[in-house]
Design an enzyme around this catalytic site. Structure first.
Site, PDB file in Angstrom:
ATOM      1  N   GLU A  37      -5.122  -8.735   1.035  1.00  0.00           N
ATOM      2  CA  GLU A  37      -5.715  -8.455   2.347  1.00  0.00           C
ATOM      3  C   GLU A  37      -7.211  -8.245   2.156  1.00  0.00           C
ATOM      4  O   GLU A  37      -7.630  -7.575   1.213  1.00  0.00           O
ATOM      5  CB  GLU A  37      -5.156  -7.170   2.989  1.00  0.00           C
ATOM      6  CG  GLU A  37      -3.755  -7.279   3.525  1.00  0.00           C
ATOM      7  CD  GLU A  37      -3.238  -5.982   4.136  1.00  0.00           C
ATOM      8  OE1 GLU A  37      -4.057  -5.131   4.564  1.00  0.00           O
ATOM      9  OE2 GLU A  37      -2.016  -5.817   4.171  1.00  0.00           O
ATOM     10  N   GLU A  46       0.805  -1.221   0.000  1.00  0.00           N
ATOM     11  CA  GLU A  46       0.000   0.000   0.000  1.00  0.00           C
ATOM     12  C   GLU A  46       0.840   1.274   0.000  1.00  0.00           C
ATOM     13  O   GLU A  46       0.798   2.057   0.962  1.00  0.00           O
ATOM     14  CB  GLU A  46      -0.957   0.006   1.199  1.00  0.00           C
ATOM     15  CG  GLU A  46      -1.922  -1.154   1.209  1.00  0.00           C
ATOM     16  CD  GLU A  46      -2.998  -1.022   2.296  1.00  0.00           C
ATOM     17  OE1 GLU A  46      -2.986  -0.036   3.043  1.00  0.00           O
ATOM     18  OE2 GLU A  46      -3.864  -1.912   2.377  1.00  0.00           O
TER      19      GLU A  46
HETATM   20  C1  FCB Z   1      -4.312  -2.128   5.601  1.00  0.00           C
HETATM   21  C2  FCB Z   1      -2.919  -2.416   6.085  1.00  0.00           C
HETATM   22  C3  FCB Z   1      -2.850  -3.447   7.179  1.00  0.00           C
HETATM   23  C4  FCB Z   1      -3.996  -3.318   8.161  1.00  0.00           C
HETATM   24  C5  FCB Z   1      -5.314  -3.218   7.437  1.00  0.00           C
HETATM   25  C6  FCB Z   1      -6.517  -3.130   8.343  1.00  0.00           C
HETATM   26  O1  FCB Z   1      -4.362  -0.857   5.047  1.00  0.00           O
HETATM   27  O2  FCB Z   1      -2.114  -2.851   5.022  1.00  0.00           O
HETATM   28  O3  FCB Z   1      -1.600  -3.349   7.795  1.00  0.00           O
HETATM   29  O4  FCB Z   1      -3.773  -2.243   8.991  1.00  0.00           O
HETATM   30  O5  FCB Z   1      -5.304  -2.109   6.584  1.00  0.00           O
END
Ligand code: FCB
Length: 451
Positions: free
Chosen positions: A358, A172
């Site tokens: 994620e 990110e």
């Molecule tokens: C993302 C991050 C991760 C975590 C999630 C909830 O943006 O990559 O580390 O904090 O959000």
């Protein structure tokens, strides 16, 4: 779509990769062990008012010491891959120079134990814990940080290349650049939009130089990047709202995926922000080196409508209220948004493979008298989003795997320990790990029985 004989009963290909993600600063603790240097997050947490409750990652989940328990949990889940991140300050405490063998050994042991458990290690090189020494020299807005990152990446490819076969350069980078340098919500907490765009360029340059180092190292395997695209939907069918939604998506999608795919930076966007990128000869070619996959972190989707372009709304859009239920983060639960963003990326850029790297949700998670967390809202969240992945596959999106965020409750950045995303509950006092109901749900998903 691939041939149906390879499909499981639930609509996923038999070779679809199921995994779980974590990040070093959020789980490891032991921030001074074995020569680790300070990172920007160690420093940020110590500044009053930055992190809720003044909390920090000094202990976190204590995974630096309790990692065998984490691997046992991953094995019980049955996942095929574990995506963790490497803390750069454990390898180079000052962000440059000779690497610390103790740091390398720790990750080598982790990777070996994962392999022995039949779990593929996925290593992210940068999940936000920049060595503080590099921030003192200007951080990501400075070109030198990109060069240092490539050096560190090269050290890791050579040290772990035999064991780790899938690498993520950056997690990110939008957050690193814009939360870190424009809004100041994340470390290092600066508020300077120009610096954020310079950071964006140097993050991408660092990514590209790392890809070059990976190919040159001769290490086997694949390398990619993880972004958190935001592609809000237009609130109405009016042309101006559709155009507003397009503009709203650029900073978190095109700004990264355009240069990575050789299209340069989105000029109109840079123009709206009155910035230009510090591009030197050769940079764009370095950034556009072919990668093997793009990882997508997806949590929620917003709705926007057009607004007059002005100092407060330079991209000419505003977020509008929505009907969706919210998680503890206040984020909308909208599984179709995941389908939409996957489809859109697959059709707008020539990506070779996509992974959801994620996806997950924070809920209050009150344990019952026995300490059990019956988190049925999280299960509903996962079910909806995993079904959206199946729909994306049915629409020929080259989606190759899915990683849940996250294995266990951990340090959720500026929210401290107040926001819980884990499949496993971690007792903040004792560090004891206890699977929640969602853990068993995800185990069923991995085993082909969850949908
Ligand atoms: C993302 C991050 C991760 C975590 C999630 C909830 O943006 O990559 O580390 O904090 O959000």
């Amino acid at each position: 779509m691939r041939h149906t004989s390879e499909m499981r009963g639930d609509g996923f290909p038999a070779d679809f990769l199921w995994g779980c993600s974590t990040a070093s600063y959020q789980i490891e603790g032991s921030t001074k062990a074995d020569g680790r240097g300070p990172s920007i997050w160690d420093e940020f947490c110590r500044e009053p008012g930055r992190v809720l409750g003044g909390q920090n990652g000094d202990l976190a989940c204590d995974s630096y010491r309790r990692w065998p328990e984490d691997i046992a949990l991953l094995r019980a889940l049955g996942v095929g891959a574990y995506r963790f991140s490497i803390a750069w300050p454990r390898i180079q405490p000052e962000g440059a120079g000779k690497p610390l063998q103790a740091g390398i050994d720790w990750y080598a042991r982790l990777a070996d134990a994962l392999l022995a458990a039949g779990i593929e290690p996925w290593a992210t090189l940068y999940h936000w814990d920049l060595p503080l020494a590099l921030e003192r020299k200007g951080g990501w807005p400075e070109r030198d940080t990109a060069l240092r990152f490539a050096e560190y990446a090269d050290i890791m490819f050579r040290a772990l290349g035999g064991r780790v076969k899938r690498w993520v350069t950056l997690n990110e980078p939008w957050c690193s650049a814009f939360l870190g340098y424009a809004t100041g919500e994340h470390a290092p907490g600066r508020r300077d939009e120009g610096a954020a765009y310079r950071a964006a360029h140097h993050l991408l340059l660092g990514h590209g130089l790392a890809v070059a180092a990976f190919r040159a190292s001769g290490a086997q395997g694949e390398i990619g990047i993880v972004i958190n695209p935001e592609t809000p939907r237009p609130a109405t069918l009016r042309d101006e709202d559709i155009a507003a939604a397009e503009r709203a998506s650029v900073q978190r999608t095109g700004l990264w995926l355009d240069p990575i795919h050789g299209r340069g930076y989105p000029d109109e966007h840079l123009c709206l922000h009155g910035v230009s990128m510090p591009v030197l000869a050769g940079d764009l070619a370095a950034i556009a080196l072919p990668i093997d996959f793009v990882g997508i972190n997806y949590y929620n989707e917003d709705a926007v409508e057009a607004a007059p372009i002005g100092p407060a709304t330079r991209e000419g859009h505003v977020r509008v209220p929505t009907w969706q239920p919210k998680t503890e983060m206040g984020w909308d639960v909208e599984p179709r948004g995941l389908f939409r963003v996957l489809s859109r990326i697959a059709t707008s850029w020539p990506v070779r493979a996509l992974y959801v790297t994620e996806n997950g949700a924070a809920y209050r998670d009150e344990p019952d008298a026995s300490g059990a967390v019956r988190d049925f809202d999280r299960i509903a969240y996962y079910r909806g989003h995993i079904a959206a992945c199946r729909d994306a596959l049915a629409h020929s999106v080259p989606l190759r795997g899915y990683f849940a965020w996250t294995l266990m409750d951990n340090f959720e950045w500026a929210w401290g320990y107040s926001r819980k995303f884990g499949l496993v509950r971690v007792d903040e006092r004792t560090g004891e790990r206890k699977p929640k109901a969602s853990f068993y749900y995800y185990r069923d998903v991995v085993a082909g029985q969850g949908l």
